[in-house]
Design a protein around this motif. Sequence first.
Motif, PDB file in Angstrom:
ATOM      1  N   LYS A  72      -7.285  10.045   4.169  1.00 52.02           N
ATOM      2  CA  LYS A  72      -8.190  11.178   4.388  1.00 52.02           C
ATOM      3  C   LYS A  72      -8.574  11.832   3.061  1.00 52.02           C
ATOM      4  N   TYR A  73      -7.599  12.051   2.193  1.00 52.82           N
ATOM      5  CA  TYR A  73      -7.873  12.732   0.930  1.00 52.82           C
ATOM      6  C   TYR A  73      -8.717  11.861  -0.009  1.00 52.82           C
ATOM      7  N   ILE A  74      -8.544  10.571   0.041  1.00 57.71           N
ATOM      8  CA  ILE A  74      -9.359   9.682  -0.782  1.00 57.71           C
ATOM      9  C   ILE A  74     -10.824   9.769  -0.348  1.00 57.71           C
ATOM     10  N   GLY A  89       6.644  12.095   0.631  1.00 50.96           N
ATOM     11  CA  GLY A  89       6.249  13.232   1.450  1.00 50.96           C
ATOM     12  C   GLY A  89       4.786  13.254   1.813  1.00 50.96           C
ATOM     13  N   VAL A  90       3.994  12.300   1.261  1.00 50.10           N
ATOM     14  CA  VAL A  90       2.575  12.223   1.587  1.00 50.10           C
ATOM     15  C   VAL A  90       2.368  11.033   2.518  1.00 50.10           C
ATOM     16  N   LEU A 107      -3.141  16.753  -2.726  1.00 47.17           N
ATOM     17  CA  LEU A 107      -4.456  16.306  -3.180  1.00 47.17           C
ATOM     18  C   LEU A 107      -4.432  16.027  -4.686  1.00 47.17           C
ATOM     19  N   GLU A 108      -3.794  16.904  -5.448  1.00 44.80           N
ATOM     20  CA  GLU A 108      -3.692  16.716  -6.894  1.00 44.80           C
ATOM     21  C   GLU A 108      -2.858  15.484  -7.228  1.00 44.80           C
ATOM     22  N   LYS A 109      -1.785  15.263  -6.497  1.00 44.36           N
ATOM     23  CA  LYS A 109      -0.938  14.087  -6.726  1.00 44.36           C
ATOM     24  C   LYS A 109      -1.722  12.800  -6.515  1.00 44.36           C
ATOM     25  N   LEU A 152     -10.821  20.334  -6.875  1.00 42.41           N
ATOM     26  CA  LEU A 152      -9.553  20.071  -6.191  1.00 42.41           C
ATOM     27  C   LEU A 152      -8.958  21.336  -5.568  1.00 42.41           C
ATOM     28  N   LYS A 153      -9.126  22.478  -6.230  1.00 43.99           N
ATOM     29  CA  LYS A 153      -8.449  23.689  -5.786  1.00 43.99           C
ATOM     30  C   LYS A 153      -9.348  24.653  -5.010  1.00 43.99           C
ATOM     31  N   ARG A 154     -10.672  24.414  -5.065  1.00 48.52           N
ATOM     32  CA  ARG A 154     -11.558  25.332  -4.350  1.00 48.52           C
ATOM     33  C   ARG A 154     -12.495  24.610  -3.387  1.00 48.52           C
TER      34      ARG A 154
END
Length: 484
Positions: free
Chosen positions: A306-308, A298-299, A272-274, A256-258
């Motif tokens: 896209k994030y899914i 806010g998302v 993304l984390e949410k 998620l972070k890298r």
Amino acid sequence: MIASSENLLKVLSATNPWWKTGRISADYAKPVRRFAYFEAMKLLMHPDIRRIALLTGARRIGKTTIMYQMIEGLLDAGVASNRIVYISFDHPLLKLCRFDKIVNVYQQNIYPDDDVYYFFDEIQYTADWAAWLKTLYDTNPHCRGVATGSASPILIDKANESGVGRWSTLQIPTLSFYEYCDLLGVEKPKLLPEIKPSGLSDLPQHEQTMLFARLSPLQRHLNRYLTVGGFPELALSSDELFAQRVMRDDVVDKVLKRDIPALYNIRSIVDLEKIFLYLCYNSSGIISMEAISQELEGVTRPTVEKYIQYLMSANLIYISKPVDLGGKKILKSQPKIYIADAAIRNAVIMQEDILTNPIEMGIIAKTAVYKHVRAFYYRLAANVGYHRNGGKNQEIDIVVDYLKSRILIEVKYREEYSIGEKALIVRTAEKADSALLITKRADDFGPLQACPIVYRIPAYAFLYLLGHAEKNMYANPGDDLITK
């Protein structure tokens, strides 16, 4: 110069000890072979079709171990040790070097001919890897190779761009229940027939009773499997809390972070984390992009969609699409989302009462069944989705469509449940080749009273027999395991 040919050769010699010893350490090539190993070896050694095998999958699922096992298999088959080279692009020095320079150092100092077996680990860390791999394939007509990568998106995208006809992608799931039991040395039930779950109803009643009696000791192992999941290190660990923290750090946080932010230039990692957290709490459910957008203020909806897709391509989730039972079409409707493995979900939500929480265990069991079915039919490019038609009880959890065959699967992993004549699986069972109801209790098997052509089978037996059928498939590769 740090990245000198001399230093590169030292690294290659250290990471390819079989050049000197002629064998590979048991610490690297574990004795238990996963089904993915056999699939990868088929790609590598196919007598007529030359393909480089790209192994993708979540972090920590054992892709490198499969590579070492393949190397051991080649050595045991008599392949000269210097014809086998393992190159890990996760090594600090190799990250600094061009792909072609590393290969040239090997060719100039170890083996000059082109009949080489190349093993490239974490290949996405080297620049322009797809172009170099294409060049290597085209200019060395006798070479064969395997590459791994935790970042599936970049592998698949690049494979589609320039790898057509040169490499094939093999997505590796986490351990199946059968593989989990094998890894832990669980005693195998004796005298299991070569039969898949969809064929159990054809057995005489007394044989069914004897079969489930032989399988019943596995039920206690299923409880642990459903909670710790299918990552080998976590499955083998006696310190489950520590292993869960490693899972959260190495698998979830790094992706998620890298990985995903680097691949897709994501600025808002928090969003993304949410979204991933939301999916963890709603795993196995139908997902509304609009509902997620509204709940996560806010998302935007485009961002959610896209994030899914990013999460799916990074092997953290599965997306199950709706299927029309009438025309076998994929409908344009809301998908179901499954977290790819129980260990991932449990490491994120960190609930202590999972085993005693029937709702949580139901979600985990449904996720496990979907993962197993999807993995089993992956090699056959079957459509594995779900069907929904109306309100309460008007949903079928899993629908498998392959050529002219159709299997319906409903999961009811609880002590008591009710399935009447109005349930969708009952009303549509006659249209399928097989209709299965996955249950919890060891004694809950056999024809469903409301509809005898729907066959009840406990989850531990279903998952194990599916793995047993897959094992027989590799032992008898000509067999067709889809239809009865």
